[in-house]
Write an enzyme that holds these catalytic residues in place. Structure first.
Site, mmCIF file in Angstrom:
data_model
loop_
_atom_site.group_PDB
_atom_site.id
_atom_site.type_symbol
_atom_site.label_atom_id
_atom_site.label_comp_id
_atom_site.label_asym_id
_atom_site.label_seq_id
_atom_site.Cartn_x
_atom_site.Cartn_y
_atom_site.Cartn_z
ATOM 1 N N ASP A 12 -5.714 8.796 10.276
ATOM 2 C CA ASP A 12 -4.377 8.372 10.695
ATOM 3 C C ASP A 12 -3.999 8.884 12.073
ATOM 4 O O ASP A 12 -4.288 10.019 12.437
ATOM 5 C CB ASP A 12 -3.338 8.843 9.674
ATOM 6 C CG ASP A 12 -3.389 8.000 8.429
ATOM 7 O OD1 ASP A 12 -3.333 6.765 8.551
ATOM 8 O OD2 ASP A 12 -3.518 8.568 7.328
ATOM 9 N N GLU A 24 0.876 -1.177 0.000
ATOM 10 C CA GLU A 24 0.000 0.000 0.000
ATOM 11 C C GLU A 24 0.908 1.219 0.000
ATOM 12 O O GLU A 24 1.657 1.425 0.955
ATOM 13 C CB GLU A 24 -0.848 0.064 1.274
ATOM 14 C CG GLU A 24 -1.916 -0.982 1.406
ATOM 15 C CD GLU A 24 -2.686 -0.796 2.717
ATOM 16 O OE1 GLU A 24 -2.517 0.236 3.390
ATOM 17 O OE2 GLU A 24 -3.441 -1.709 3.070
#
Lengths: 411, 280
Positions: free
Chosen positions: B71, B60
């Site tokens: 995040d 990824e």
């Protein structure tokens, strides 16, 4: 809408192509829950009665409508009225939103409120309602804004809220929203994210609007009572857009009433140092909704310097994007210098220290009043009081050497 | 989306095949996340190649975004380092084009929806999909794009042979899982917990029931991410999921020791993926 229409057929998540719900899947359940709770609550006479009583007895609503004789003279045209949201409890229009959402949180059985704040007004309002309803409160505030609005940090702490300075990104409102959402995704079972404006994923823009639209409903009735007709123009400053949508919404179906939103032009639209999203941004997706965004060609969100922390936001509520798109409302920008001029005019001619956010609307309001002429009526939303901004103004005058009548640059 | 109505490009399906190939070899697939441009572009590519060589089954590649609300602190900080160097998605794609020439391990882009939607202008999903496919990428993960809003991207991705990955959470309702199952062509990204990315000392008990709920409605692989940082946790997840996704721990290794540190951690995680699967 016809009575036969099934409400589930109506797309209430979008305003034209704007709005929607661009958030991590983990939040979908909470947003559905909020949506259902808000729909039920607004149909529940007991909820409405409790909210109305608190608005009146605790919040100081309805707020008054003041004829601004000094400003009217300065403009040399239409009569100018001020909708006095600065007189509501906590000193700004924010209380109507937090009161409504606080009661919704209570209804959903959530005892912890999360909020973001820019200037601190929404944080203070949330801390206030958390104290009143006996809830825990965590406020995320950009580290830069904590410095600029230290007084509001103390006010929140005095009412028992925890203020968390946000050091990520540009350390301002947008980063505080990111951090609040990160908290919410982790604590969604027990927490309500009490968002501070008509922004964010569906149903927030609609829920917040439904709690702040009381501003325009009162204004409409007050002007009708005094003049037997509607105003020619209604003006307000626009950051995320809650005070503006609050006063605009009751007039949307009155095409003869012009709606004018004023964004923060910072150092000028020809620079990159402004927060004028609808005037100088482009379409994008930020904080869960499709709207207008200040961004570079790659979709990276730009820093948005403005003299007022409360307008320092690179997005805007999706309903404003839609009002702009349909031409129902128009949007312009006022520079930092014009905001200081507006502040000075309100202080000297009306004896009102407005919030710096609010002060942006003054110069464009005077301009419009002049164009409309003496038969006209203009209402400006005086969205908040400016005690919190006195230190910041002093500093700006010192840094820029700018001269504003009545405001001597300290030596 | 009706399968009959979509133009199925020949290249879709690579992502699921990579997971199934690992499963056929008796292990859970190891999916490794690293952001482009951290700590600089050349090192990020070297780290991704090291991860591929050390046993990752899928890569990824994060394209840093200014407002990464899914995040935690480790990935936020790494992405900020990349952004501060002025890298744009075009630079990230250029790195991917070279990366995908040099490794056979399929790579997906992981980023936020606005970078895809606003790729050099307004409403540019199709342009982004075309350029991602041209760079050799096999799919995209967009954590802030829920399945309910995902149709425009799903169409653009399908038109260019890119696989889609959608996220499912422990709190997702049945209806949402149905929508995710329907629109996913790559793998379903099951988040182990309610939260954002970042290493955790213990994984919650929520992941396995979520994987089982997803298996009941899709034959696509189900990979689990959020909070997996070491061999023991990888083995735990490999005991019930088709794939194990690791992000923050690898990012930290990249920052501390570059490609050699990434290789060491990935080899360890890959061992966990074998052990956990064997113990089923």
């Amino acid at each position: 809408m016809t009575a036969a229409m099934d409400p589930t057929d109506v797309d209430t998540a979008h305003f034209g192509r704007f709005g929607g719900r661009y958030v991590p899947e983990a939040l979908t359940g909470a947003l559905n829950e909020l949506d259902a709770a808000a729909r039920e609550a607004l149909d529940d006479p007991a909820f409405q009665a409790r909210m109305d009583a608190l608005r009146r007895d605790y919040g100081g609503r309805p707020t008054t409508l003041t004829l601004a004789e000094g400003l009217t003279e300065e403009g040399g045209g239409a009569r100018i009225y001020l909708k006095r949201e600065d007189l509501a409890h906590t000193g700004s229009h924010k209380l109507s939103n937090v009161l409504g959402q606080g009661l919704l949180a209570e209804r959903m059985g959530k005892r912890r409120l999360i909020a973001e704040t820019g200037a601190g007004q929404h944080g203070v309002a949330t801390a206030t309602i958390a104290a009143k309803l006996g809830m825990e409160c965590v406020v995320y505030m950009g580290a830069e804004d904590c410095r600029r609005q230290h007084l509001n940090v103390v006010r929140m702490q005095l009412m028992g809220a925890e203020v968390v300075p946000v050091e990520s990104g540009t350390r301002t409102l947008k980063d505080a929203i990111n951090e609040a959402m990160r908290d919410w995704v982790t604590s969604v079972e027990e927490s309500h994210y009490l968002i501070g404006s008509v922004v964010g994923p569906d149903p927030f823009p609609r829920v917040v609007r439904d709690f702040v639209k009381v501003i325009g409903e009162e204004t409409r009735a007050q002007v009708l009572e005094r003049h037997g007709r509607l105003p020619d123009a209604v003006t307000a400053c626009v950051g995320g857009g809650s005070n503006a949508l609050g006063i605009f919404h009751a007039f949307i179906d009155d095409p003869e009433v012009e709606l004018l939103g004023v964004e923060a032009g910072g150092e000028g639209l020809d620079t990159e140092r402004h927060s004028a999203t609808l005037t100088a941004g482009s379409e994008g997706i930020l904080h869960g909704a499709r709207s207008w965004v200040l961004q570079d060609e790659w979709g990276q969100v730009r820093p948005t310097p403005s003299v007022s922390a409360g307008l320092d936001y690179p997005g805007v509520g999706p309903e404003h994007a839609w009002l702009r798109d349909t031409g129902r409302a128009t949007y312009t920008a006022a520079t930092d210098a014009e905001a200081l001029e507006g502040f000075s005019l309100l202080a000297r001619r009306e004896g009102i220290l407005p919030a710096l956010e609010t002060a942006h609307a003054v110069v464009p309001t005077l301009r419009r009043a002049r164009e409309l002429g003496p038969e006209g009526i203009v209402v400006m939303n005086l969205s908040g009081r400016g005690d919190k901004d006195v230190d910041e103004i002093t500093e700006v005058l010192r840094a820029t050497g700018q001269r504003v009548p009545g405001m001597e640059s300290p030596a | 989306m009706s399968a009959a109505g979509a133009r199925v490009a020949p290249a879709t399906g690579q992502v699921a095949r990579a997971v199934r190939a690992a499963n056929a070899q008796g292990r859970a697939a190891l999916v490794v996340y690293l952001p482009a441009g951290y700590p600089d572009m050349a090192t990020s590519q070297a780290c991704l190649e090291a991860a591929a060589d050390a046993g990752a089954d899928l890569l990824e590649v994060g394209f840093p975004y200014s407002d990464p609300l899914m995040d935690g602190p480790t990935i936020q900080a790494a992405c900020q380092v990349a952004l501060d160097q002025g890298y744009t998605p075009r630079d990230d794609l250029a790195m991917c084009a070279d990366l995908t020439q040099r490794t056979a391990v399929p790579a997906l882009v992981m980023t936020y929806y606005n970078l895809v939607w606003h790729y050099g202008g307004v409403d540019r999903l199709d342009h982004f999909a075309a350029d991602a496919a041209a760079a050799g990428l096999t799919g995209a993960i967009l954590p802030d794009l829920p399945a309910a809003e995902g149709q425009p991207w799903a169409r653009a991705a399908a038109a260019h042979g890119l696989d889609t990955v959608f996220l499912a959470a422990p709190a997702s309702r049945e209806q949402a899982l149905d929508a995710i199952a329907q629109v996913t062509t790559g793998f379903v990204y099951a988040t182990s917990t309610m939260g954002v990315t970042g290493a955790r000392t213990a994984l919650g008990a929520d992941a396995q029931p979520l994987v089982e709920r997803l298996r009941a409605r899709t034959d696509k692989p189900v990979c689990v991410g959020l909070g997996v940082s070491n061999r023991a946790q990888a083995a735990e997840v490999a005991g019930f999921a088709d794939g194990v996704i690791v992000g923050s721990a690898v990012v930290r290794a990249a920052g501390e020791g570059g490609a050699p540190a990434v290789a060491e951690l990935v080899a360890d995680l890959a061992a966990g993926c074998r052990e956990g699967h064997a113990a089923r």
